[in-house]
Motif scaffolding. Structure first.
Motif, mmCIF file in Angstrom:
data_model
loop_
_atom_site.group_PDB
_atom_site.id
_atom_site.type_symbol
_atom_site.label_atom_id
_atom_site.label_comp_id
_atom_site.label_asym_id
_atom_site.label_seq_id
_atom_site.Cartn_x
_atom_site.Cartn_y
_atom_site.Cartn_z
ATOM 1 N N GLU A 143 0.829 -1.210 0.000
ATOM 2 C CA GLU A 143 0.000 0.000 0.000
ATOM 3 C C GLU A 143 0.866 1.263 0.000
ATOM 4 O O GLU A 143 1.804 1.363 -0.782
ATOM 5 C CB GLU A 143 -0.997 -0.066 1.148
ATOM 6 C CG GLU A 143 -1.895 -1.299 1.050
ATOM 7 C CD GLU A 143 -2.975 -1.361 2.095
ATOM 8 O OE1 GLU A 143 -2.942 -0.576 3.065
ATOM 9 O OE2 GLU A 143 -3.866 -2.226 1.946
ATOM 10 N N GLU A 144 0.610 2.238 0.877
ATOM 11 C CA GLU A 144 1.312 3.521 0.769
ATOM 12 C C GLU A 144 2.818 3.366 0.980
ATOM 13 O O GLU A 144 3.608 4.098 0.372
ATOM 14 C CB GLU A 144 0.752 4.537 1.747
ATOM 15 C CG GLU A 144 1.346 5.934 1.535
ATOM 16 C CD GLU A 144 0.642 7.030 2.299
ATOM 17 O OE1 GLU A 144 0.909 8.207 2.006
ATOM 18 O OE2 GLU A 144 -0.171 6.718 3.195
ATOM 19 N N GLU A 145 3.227 2.445 1.814
ATOM 20 C CA GLU A 145 4.665 2.229 1.988
ATOM 21 C C GLU A 145 5.303 1.833 0.663
ATOM 22 O O GLU A 145 6.407 2.281 0.317
ATOM 23 C CB GLU A 145 4.915 1.139 3.033
ATOM 24 C CG GLU A 145 6.392 0.927 3.351
ATOM 25 C CD GLU A 145 6.622 -0.177 4.367
ATOM 26 O OE1 GLU A 145 7.700 -0.199 4.986
ATOM 27 O OE2 GLU A 145 5.714 -1.035 4.528
ATOM 28 N N GLY A 146 4.593 0.993 -0.112
ATOM 29 C CA GLY A 146 5.082 0.606 -1.432
ATOM 30 C C GLY A 146 5.162 1.782 -2.383
ATOM 31 O O GLY A 146 6.087 1.891 -3.198
ATOM 32 N N LEU A 147 4.192 2.687 -2.293
ATOM 33 C CA LEU A 147 4.217 3.891 -3.123
ATOM 34 C C LEU A 147 5.437 4.746 -2.803
ATOM 35 O O LEU A 147 6.055 5.334 -3.707
ATOM 36 C CB LEU A 147 2.939 4.708 -2.908
ATOM 37 C CG LEU A 147 1.630 4.072 -3.390
ATOM 38 C CD1 LEU A 147 0.443 4.921 -2.957
ATOM 39 C CD2 LEU A 147 1.626 3.912 -4.911
ATOM 40 N N LYS A 148 5.794 4.828 -1.541
ATOM 41 C CA LYS A 148 6.968 5.599 -1.140
ATOM 42 C C LYS A 148 8.252 4.990 -1.702
ATOM 43 O O LYS A 148 9.162 5.714 -2.123
ATOM 44 C CB LYS A 148 7.037 5.692 0.381
ATOM 45 C CG LYS A 148 5.930 6.541 0.990
ATOM 46 C CD LYS A 148 6.006 6.551 2.512
ATOM 47 C CE LYS A 148 4.886 7.413 3.102
ATOM 48 N NZ LYS A 148 4.900 7.409 4.590
ATOM 49 N N PHE A 149 8.307 3.665 -1.733
ATOM 50 C CA PHE A 149 9.473 2.994 -2.312
ATOM 51 C C PHE A 149 9.581 3.298 -3.814
ATOM 52 O O PHE A 149 10.673 3.533 -4.336
ATOM 53 C CB PHE A 149 9.399 1.489 -2.091
ATOM 54 C CG PHE A 149 9.471 1.066 -0.645
ATOM 55 C CD1 PHE A 149 10.083 1.873 0.308
ATOM 56 C CD2 PHE A 149 8.914 -0.139 -0.232
ATOM 57 C CE1 PHE A 149 10.152 1.488 1.640
ATOM 58 C CE2 PHE A 149 8.977 -0.537 1.107
ATOM 59 C CZ PHE A 149 9.589 0.280 2.046
ATOM 60 N N LEU A 150 8.436 3.278 -4.498
ATOM 61 C CA LEU A 150 8.427 3.592 -5.927
ATOM 62 C C LEU A 150 8.876 5.027 -6.171
ATOM 63 O O LEU A 150 9.654 5.304 -7.096
ATOM 64 C CB LEU A 150 7.019 3.379 -6.498
ATOM 65 C CG LEU A 150 6.535 1.932 -6.632
ATOM 66 C CD1 LEU A 150 5.048 1.899 -6.949
ATOM 67 C CD2 LEU A 150 7.322 1.197 -7.712
ATOM 68 N N ALA A 151 8.402 5.952 -5.348
ATOM 69 C CA ALA A 151 8.789 7.353 -5.490
ATOM 70 C C ALA A 151 10.286 7.540 -5.266
ATOM 71 O O ALA A 151 10.948 8.328 -5.957
ATOM 72 C CB ALA A 151 7.991 8.219 -4.519
ATOM 73 N N GLU A 152 10.837 6.806 -4.318
ATOM 74 C CA GLU A 152 12.278 6.879 -4.071
ATOM 75 C C GLU A 152 13.052 6.351 -5.270
ATOM 76 O O GLU A 152 14.091 6.918 -5.664
ATOM 77 C CB GLU A 152 12.643 6.085 -2.813
ATOM 78 C CG GLU A 152 14.114 6.189 -2.449
ATOM 79 C CD GLU A 152 14.472 5.415 -1.191
ATOM 80 O OE1 GLU A 152 15.680 5.340 -0.864
ATOM 81 O OE2 GLU A 152 13.544 4.869 -0.535
ATOM 82 N N ALA A 153 12.552 5.284 -5.867
ATOM 83 C CA ALA A 153 13.201 4.725 -7.057
ATOM 84 C C ALA A 153 13.165 5.729 -8.209
ATOM 85 O O ALA A 153 14.132 5.850 -8.968
ATOM 86 C CB ALA A 153 12.510 3.425 -7.465
ATOM 87 N N ARG A 154 12.078 6.457 -8.343
ATOM 88 C CA ARG A 154 11.985 7.494 -9.382
ATOM 89 C C ARG A 154 13.026 8.588 -9.139
ATOM 90 O O ARG A 154 13.691 9.051 -10.069
ATOM 91 C CB ARG A 154 10.581 8.098 -9.406
ATOM 92 C CG ARG A 154 10.430 9.276 -10.379
ATOM 93 C CD ARG A 154 9.017 9.811 -10.382
ATOM 94 N NE ARG A 154 8.597 10.138 -9.028
ATOM 95 C CZ ARG A 154 7.321 10.181 -8.637
ATOM 96 N NH1 ARG A 154 6.358 9.921 -9.489
ATOM 97 N NH2 ARG A 154 7.028 10.487 -7.387
ATOM 98 N N ASP A 155 13.159 9.002 -7.887
ATOM 99 C CA ASP A 155 14.131 10.043 -7.554
ATOM 100 C C ASP A 155 15.556 9.611 -7.881
ATOM 101 O O ASP A 155 16.390 10.423 -8.305
ATOM 102 C CB ASP A 155 14.028 10.408 -6.071
ATOM 103 C CG ASP A 155 12.708 11.083 -5.713
ATOM 104 O OD1 ASP A 155 12.057 11.614 -6.637
ATOM 105 O OD2 ASP A 155 12.339 11.065 -4.527
ATOM 106 N N LEU A 156 15.850 8.334 -7.686
ATOM 107 C CA LEU A 156 17.204 7.831 -7.895
ATOM 108 C C LEU A 156 17.520 7.546 -9.358
ATOM 109 O O LEU A 156 18.675 7.692 -9.785
ATOM 110 C CB LEU A 156 17.415 6.555 -7.073
ATOM 111 C CG LEU A 156 17.448 6.725 -5.547
ATOM 112 C CD1 LEU A 156 17.489 5.371 -4.858
ATOM 113 C CD2 LEU A 156 18.656 7.570 -5.130
ATOM 114 N N THR A 157 16.519 7.135 -10.131
ATOM 115 C CA THR A 157 16.776 6.690 -11.503
ATOM 116 C C THR A 157 16.207 7.602 -12.579
ATOM 117 O O THR A 157 16.636 7.540 -13.732
ATOM 118 C CB THR A 157 16.186 5.282 -11.726
ATOM 119 O OG1 THR A 157 14.752 5.352 -11.578
ATOM 120 C CG2 THR A 157 16.752 4.283 -10.728
#
Length: 338
Positions: A143-157
């Motif tokens: 859920e939202e924790e997973g969304l935060k992980f995806l957002a972090e991946a976007r910031d990095l890549t």
């Protein structure tokens, strides 16, 4: 119906036609093309004869739209739609690949996968934070924790994010994180959800339902467009048939048919269609040859340990090999990859 305006018609003449139509009770949808402005009018066709549109200054012709889907029709917009999101153009000359795990399982898994698919040439990261599962006892997502992980991946890549929205209540939250909202196959005719994503200023990736006809698929897109969101990417992901060796039957004929009927871009998800990783690269190449504008591919760092859809996920090595082979097909059909 659509009203095709003369290429010399100014805003005053266009506004006059719109005012006349609105007074007659029609819902208006304006499309400004490179050479022509088209006014889409949806309402009671019995009132058309009372308006005298063809006699109005600046009107070139009035054309009835016979298909039940109006805004998604090629009649409404002749040139293909190009979806612009985060610097990418989906539906143009460039073929884009969205890749990643079926489900977001951990921060480490998402970040590792994002680096892998980015290096191989993907431009979008796919990953489910909310997962619709056939069994209530299966992994339902972070859920939202997973969304935060995806957002972090976007910031990095720098990869854009596409993730599924399942419920009207979570649309605002998911829209805060995602670049593209995905409507899954099971929700293709969830009309409340379609109306809700129509209010969001984000592109919508609309998957075809497993038993949906092409017309039903386009009518689902029409729901979103009639609500004001024209940024729709159609996704063919296989339909139910009598065959049970594969998970579904990938309907590649839908690609040229939909592109003939509609101006919306079409991508293909061979992972969910086939359900077996060894056949995914072949069908990915076939989809591009058939005219698909992009692909949705499942990739996992360690498929045997995946919490969701491991058998259909490519390993990093298999994904790299597929992307290399795709380049040749893309070039052969006169398109390009990033």
């Amino acid at each position: 119906m659509i009203i095709v305006m003369d290429h010399r018609a100014g805003d005053d003449k266009i506004d006059a036609v719109i005012t006349r139509l609105e007074k007659a009770g029609f819902q208006i949808h304006l499309s400004r093309g490179v050479e022509r402005t088209i006014i889409g009018a949806i309402g009671d066709k019995t009132h058309i004869g009372d308006i005298g549109l063809e006699a109005m200054s600046g009107v070139e012709k009035v054309v009835p739209i016979l298909q039940p889907y109006k805004l998604a029709s090629r009649t409404f917009q002749e040139e293909g739609t190009v979806i612009k999101v985060g610097g990418l153009e989906i539906g143009g000359d460039t073929v884009h690949v969205a890749a990643g795990p079926c489900a977001v399982e951990s921060r480490e898994q998402v970040l590792e996968t994002a680096e892998i698919v980015k290096k191989a040439g993907a431009t979008i990261l796919r990953g489910g934070a909310f997962k619709p599962r056939s069994s209530p006892y299966s992994f339902q997502g972070l859920e939202e924790e997973g969304l935060k992980f995806l957002a972090e991946a976007r910031d990095l890549t720098g990869l854009l994010i596409v993730t599924e929205v399942m419920d009207v209540r979570t649309v605002p939250m998911i829209a805060e994180y995602a670049d593209i909202l995905q409507i899954g196959a099971r929700n293709m005719q969830n009309f409340s959800l379609l109306r809700e994503v129509a209010k969001v200023d984000k592109p919508v990736l609309l998957k075809r339902g497993p038993s949906a006809t092409i017309e039903e698929w386009l009518m689902a897109a029409e729901y979103i467009m009639s609500g004001g969101n024209y940024n729709i990417i159609l996704c063919e992901r296989g339909i139910k048939s009598f065959e049970n060796y594969t998970r579904n039957t990938l309907d590649l004929t839908a690609i040229p048919v939909v592109k003939h009927l509609s101006h919306l871009p079409v991508i293909v998800d061979p992972s969910h269609a086939i359900g077996k990783w060894r056949f995914v690269p072949t069908m990915a190449k076939a989809a591009i040859a058939a005219g698909a504008d992009g692909l949705l591919i499942e990739v996992h760092p360690n498929p045997p340990e995946a919490l969701c859809d491991g058998p259909q996920s490519l390993t990093p090595a298999n994904f790299n090999k597929m992307m290399s082979e795709l380049q040749q097909v893309v070039m052969a059909v006169g398109r390009k990859m990033p």
